[in-house]
Structure formats: C-alpha cells, structure tokens
Scaffold this motif. Structure first.
Motif, PDB file in Angstrom:
ATOM      1  N   ASP A   1       0.792  -1.221   0.000  1.00 57.35           N
ATOM      2  CA  ASP A   1       0.000   0.000   0.000  1.00 57.35           C
ATOM      3  C   ASP A   1       0.831   1.281   0.000  1.00 57.35           C
ATOM      4  O   ASP A   1       0.368   2.322  -0.454  1.00 57.35           O
ATOM      5  N   LEU A   2       2.028   1.213   0.552  1.00 59.03           N
ATOM      6  CA  LEU A   2       2.831   2.415   0.742  1.00 59.03           C
ATOM      7  C   LEU A   2       4.300   2.096   0.528  1.00 59.03           C
ATOM      8  O   LEU A   2       4.805   1.100   1.058  1.00 59.03           O
ATOM      9  N   VAL A   3       4.971   2.926  -0.250  1.00 57.24           N
ATOM     10  CA  VAL A   3       6.414   2.817  -0.427  1.00 57.24           C
ATOM     11  C   VAL A   3       7.063   4.104   0.064  1.00 57.24           C
ATOM     12  O   VAL A   3       6.664   5.204  -0.341  1.00 57.24           O
ATOM     13  N   VAL A   4       8.040   3.971   0.944  1.00 55.87           N
ATOM     14  CA  VAL A   4       8.866   5.104   1.351  1.00 55.87           C
ATOM     15  C   VAL A   4      10.251   4.876   0.764  1.00 55.87           C
ATOM     16  O   VAL A   4      10.988   3.993   1.217  1.00 55.87           O
ATOM     17  N   ALA A   5      10.571   5.638  -0.275  1.00 58.41           N
ATOM     18  CA  ALA A   5      11.857   5.501  -0.967  1.00 58.41           C
ATOM     19  C   ALA A   5      12.866   6.390  -0.267  1.00 58.41           C
ATOM     20  O   ALA A   5      12.980   7.582  -0.558  1.00 58.41           O
ATOM     21  N   ASN A   6      13.594   5.805   0.667  1.00 55.96           N
ATOM     22  CA  ASN A   6      14.484   6.570   1.538  1.00 55.96           C
ATOM     23  C   ASN A   6      15.961   6.282   1.293  1.00 55.96           C
ATOM     24  O   ASN A   6      16.815   7.037   1.737  1.00 55.96           O
ATOM     25  N   ALA A   7      16.281   5.212   0.590  1.00 53.92           N
ATOM     26  CA  ALA A   7      17.680   4.839   0.389  1.00 53.92           C
ATOM     27  C   ALA A   7      18.448   5.961  -0.296  1.00 53.92           C
ATOM     28  O   ALA A   7      17.915   6.662  -1.163  1.00 53.92           O
ATOM     29  N   GLY A   8      19.713   6.136   0.081  1.00 56.34           N
ATOM     30  CA  GLY A   8      20.516   7.189  -0.534  1.00 56.34           C
ATOM     31  C   GLY A   8      21.930   7.180  -0.008  1.00 56.34           C
ATOM     32  O   GLY A   8      22.358   6.245   0.667  1.00 56.34           O
ATOM     33  N   GLY A   9      22.667   8.245  -0.339  1.00 57.94           N
ATOM     34  CA  GLY A   9      24.051   8.366   0.075  1.00 57.94           C
ATOM     35  C   GLY A   9      24.974   8.434  -1.123  1.00 57.94           C
ATOM     36  O   GLY A   9      24.546   8.306  -2.267  1.00 57.94           O
ATOM     37  N   HIS A  10      26.242   8.623  -0.886  1.00 57.46           N
ATOM     38  CA  HIS A  10      27.285   8.704  -1.913  1.00 57.46           C
ATOM     39  C   HIS A  10      27.209  10.034  -2.682  1.00 57.46           C
ATOM     40  O   HIS A  10      26.158  10.647  -2.784  1.00 57.46           O
ATOM     41  N   GLY A  11      28.347  10.427  -3.215  1.00 58.81           N
ATOM     42  CA  GLY A  11      28.394  11.616  -4.059  1.00 58.81           C
ATOM     43  C   GLY A  11      28.992  12.827  -3.384  1.00 58.81           C
ATOM     44  O   GLY A  11      28.547  13.950  -3.624  1.00 58.81           O
ATOM     45  N   PHE A  12      30.038  12.641  -2.560  1.00 58.43           N
ATOM     46  CA  PHE A  12      30.586  13.734  -1.770  1.00 58.43           C
ATOM     47  C   PHE A  12      31.922  14.215  -2.337  1.00 58.43           C
ATOM     48  O   PHE A  12      32.988  14.034  -1.745  1.00 58.43           O
ATOM     49  N   SER A  13      31.818  14.823  -3.514  1.00 57.98           N
ATOM     50  CA  SER A  13      32.984  15.443  -4.155  1.00 57.98           C
ATOM     51  C   SER A  13      32.482  16.431  -5.190  1.00 57.98           C
ATOM     52  O   SER A  13      31.309  16.411  -5.572  1.00 57.98           O
ATOM     53  N   SER A  14      33.375  17.306  -5.642  1.00 61.83           N
ATOM     54  CA  SER A  14      33.003  18.264  -6.686  1.00 61.83           C
ATOM     55  C   SER A  14      32.985  17.566  -8.042  1.00 61.83           C
ATOM     56  O   SER A  14      33.445  16.427  -8.186  1.00 61.83           O
ATOM     57  N   VAL A  15      32.457  18.239  -9.061  1.00 60.28           N
ATOM     58  CA  VAL A  15      32.356  17.638 -10.386  1.00 60.28           C
ATOM     59  C   VAL A  15      33.732  17.212 -10.906  1.00 60.28           C
ATOM     60  O   VAL A  15      33.919  16.095 -11.403  1.00 60.28           O
ATOM     61  N   ALA A  16      34.723  18.090 -10.797  1.00 58.56           N
ATOM     62  CA  ALA A  16      36.052  17.783 -11.329  1.00 58.56           C
ATOM     63  C   ALA A  16      36.703  16.606 -10.615  1.00 58.56           C
ATOM     64  O   ALA A  16      37.555  15.925 -11.193  1.00 58.56           O
ATOM     65  N   GLU A  17      36.295  16.361  -9.385  1.00 55.49           N
ATOM     66  CA  GLU A  17      36.889  15.283  -8.603  1.00 55.49           C
ATOM     67  C   GLU A  17      36.058  14.008  -8.623  1.00 55.49           C
ATOM     68  O   GLU A  17      36.380  13.037  -7.935  1.00 55.49           O
ATOM     69  N   THR A  18      34.981  13.999  -9.410  1.00 51.36           N
ATOM     70  CA  THR A  18      34.094  12.842  -9.483  1.00 51.36           C
ATOM     71  C   THR A  18      34.394  12.042 -10.740  1.00 51.36           C
ATOM     72  O   THR A  18      34.162  12.515 -11.860  1.00 51.36           O
ATOM     73  N   ASP A  19      34.919  10.827 -10.570  1.00 53.09           N
ATOM     74  CA  ASP A  19      35.178   9.997 -11.743  1.00 53.09           C
ATOM     75  C   ASP A  19      33.904   9.270 -12.160  1.00 53.09           C
ATOM     76  O   ASP A  19      32.865   9.348 -11.486  1.00 53.09           O
ATOM     77  N   ASP A  20      33.970   8.560 -13.273  1.00 46.63           N
ATOM     78  CA  ASP A  20      32.774   7.917 -13.825  1.00 46.63           C
ATOM     79  C   ASP A  20      32.171   6.901 -12.865  1.00 46.63           C
ATOM     80  O   ASP A  20      30.948   6.830 -12.703  1.00 46.63           O
ATOM     81  N   GLU A  21      33.026   6.114 -12.221  1.00 47.81           N
ATOM     82  CA  GLU A  21      32.517   5.098 -11.295  1.00 47.81           C
ATOM     83  C   GLU A  21      31.821   5.748 -10.100  1.00 47.81           C
ATOM     84  O   GLU A  21      30.744   5.299  -9.676  1.00 47.81           O
ATOM     85  N   SER A  22      32.400   6.813  -9.569  1.00 48.04           N
ATOM     86  CA  SER A  22      31.784   7.509  -8.438  1.00 48.04           C
ATOM     87  C   SER A  22      30.455   8.140  -8.832  1.00 48.04           C
ATOM     88  O   SER A  22      29.494   8.135  -8.060  1.00 48.04           O
ATOM     89  N   TRP A  23      30.399   8.697 -10.042  1.00 48.25           N
ATOM     90  CA  TRP A  23      29.154   9.287 -10.529  1.00 48.25           C
ATOM     91  C   TRP A  23      28.059   8.234 -10.631  1.00 48.25           C
ATOM     92  O   TRP A  23      26.929   8.449 -10.181  1.00 48.25           O
ATOM     93  N   ARG A  24      28.402   7.096 -11.216  1.00 42.77           N
ATOM     94  CA  ARG A  24      27.401   6.028 -11.342  1.00 42.77           C
ATOM     95  C   ARG A  24      26.941   5.541  -9.974  1.00 42.77           C
ATOM     96  O   ARG A  24      25.754   5.252  -9.773  1.00 42.77           O
TER      97      ARG A  24
END
Length: 268
Positions: free
Chosen positions: A83-106
């Motif tokens: 009856d109800l979904v709470v989509a709460n999962a998250g995290g990752h992504g703690f760098s600036s764009v220039a410091e984010t490689d492809d694997e980290s972005w994905r």
C-alpha cells in the motif's frame, strides 16, 4: 511514537530502513498499525532494526532491478498487497564535479536516484491496485547545492523530478506521490559529517558542530528523526488524500533565509 492507527491493515515498504530516517519512519508506521518491510544493502543493521521495531527485513540492493522485483514478489506472496512505499535509500556523491570519476558518478546516481526509480517502477502495479501512495525522501540538497557534493546534489534534485513525473502520470490511477526534503537530521550519517567537520574546523565536539551548522537556521537546531518520520507518515496516510506531487521541506526554516542578509543579523 503515536497511538494512532492511521495505517491499520496497510503493508509498507521502507528502503534504506536499517538506520536513521528510514528506521524512524518504519518505527512510526509500525506504531500506527502497518506491517512494515525494511530493505537495505547491509544485513546487520537492517535485521537489528527489524527486530527492534517488529518489522520484516529483506536485504537487497534496491537499485538492482532483479533484486527489487524479487523483493516486491516476496512482499506480495507473504502479505498479499503493498500500500505504501517510502523511498528513503541514498548516500554517496561527496565530491566536486572535477573530482568525481565515472565510477563515483554512477555510484551516486545508483544510490540516490536509481533506488527510488527502480523500486517505484516495480511497485507501481501494487500501488495502482491498492490506490496506494509513495513518499520519496529527497533532501534540502534537492533544492540547493552544498560545497563538494555534486553527485548527492544532482541525485536529490532528480528525485523531485521523479516525484512530479509519477504524480502527473499516475494520479488518475489513484496513486499519490510526494517528496520530503529534510535539512540537518541527527542520524549516524549526519553525526559522521559533524565529526569530520569538527576535526577539520578545530571544533571541540559534535554538539558544537551541530550548533555551528544550524546557527543561521530559524529554529537553530537539527531535527530528530522522529520529526521527519511524523511527516512521512502523514504524507502516506489518507489524511493527505488531496496532496500529490508536492515537495514538503522540513529544514527548520533554512530555505527561507536570504543568504546576503545574514550579515545584518544582530546589527539592524
């Protein structure tokens, strides 16, 4: 907790339910009569939370379509509905764009966006059948950008777009979807950030770090997870029956502060 039975006879799925906001939401839903299934990638905290809250734990990566499909099928087989979904999962992504490689972005997109997208896509047949609802937990980072958190910020912004798209397309089929954007909340993740900030800034304690980061917030404090859980419970209940596609901000008033006028505080 509350003695209300607003979720009596409902079956609810909470992703990222092992700790922090997710566990608090799960506890609130259980207290209000729901049968709750917690999912997460780490079995140990997930199972501990489920035992503590009288919920059901299913360890899974909710960004992986095959695993999500299996979770939904298991819920329906055991409980007969969702009856109800709470989509709460998250995290990752703690760098600036220039410091984010492809694997980290994905990894950032998988944790912050794909978990909600895949979960809700697979849950939609049940939500339509039950005239159910979903709460997507975004963040204040879904509205604004902090320093050096590019992946997290983009993923949380995208969750608000996902909320609007789902509300637009499935409202006529009886499904409500709303986004919830917390500011600072006392969770294990935020505690770790406060400890890191305190060490880098030469601040004596975690409590002092929390005071620093909320100094310009009108309510001048972080939220307790139970405060966020109360809002999620309301949004998922029949009391919010005419609310869909909304973005509810729970940040102690941080989003109303005009940054260029902070220097005027206590002066004029």
């Amino acid at each position: 907790m509350t003695s209300s039975q607003r979720h009596q006879a409902k079956v609810a799925l909470v992703t990222g339910g092992g700790t922090g906001i997710g566990a608090a939401i799960a506890g609130r839903l259980v207290a209000e009569g729901a049968k709750v299934i917690l999912t997460g990638r780490r079995p140990e905290p997930l199972e501990a939370a489920a035992e503590r809250l009288s919920a059901r734990a299913i360890a899974a990566d909710m960004s992986a379509p095959g695993e999500v499909k299996a979770v939904i099928e298991q819920i329906v087989a055991e409980f007969g509905q969702l009856d109800l979904v709470v989509a709460n999962a998250g995290g990752h992504g703690f760098s600036s764009v220039a410091e984010t490689d492809d694997e980290s972005w994905r990894s950032s997109m998988a944790a912050n966006l794909d978990t909600a997208f895949v979960t809700l896509r697979e849950a939609l047949p049940q939500l339509i059948a039950q005239q159910g609802s979903a709460v997507i937990v975004s963040s204040l980072a879904g509205l604004f950008a902090g320093p050096n958190v590019a992946g997290y910020t983009v993923g949380k912004h995208a969750l608000i777009g996902l909320t609007k798209s789902l509300a637009r397309d499935y409202g006529k089929r009886g499904v409500r979807v709303n986004a919830l954007c917390p500011g600072w909340v006392r969770t294990p993740m935020a505690d770790a950030e406060m400890d890191e900030y305190a060490a880098a800034a030469g601040i004596a304690s975690r409590e002092e770090a929390y005071r620093k980061v909320t100094a310009n917030v009108p309510l001048a404090r972080p939220a307790d997870p139970a405060e966020i859980a109360a809002i999620a419970s309301f949004l998922g209940s029949s009391e919010a029956s005419y609310i869909t596609g909304a973005t509810i901000v729970a940040d102690g008033g941080a989003h109303v502060v005009d940054l260029p006028t902070i220097a005027f505080d206590g002066v004029l």
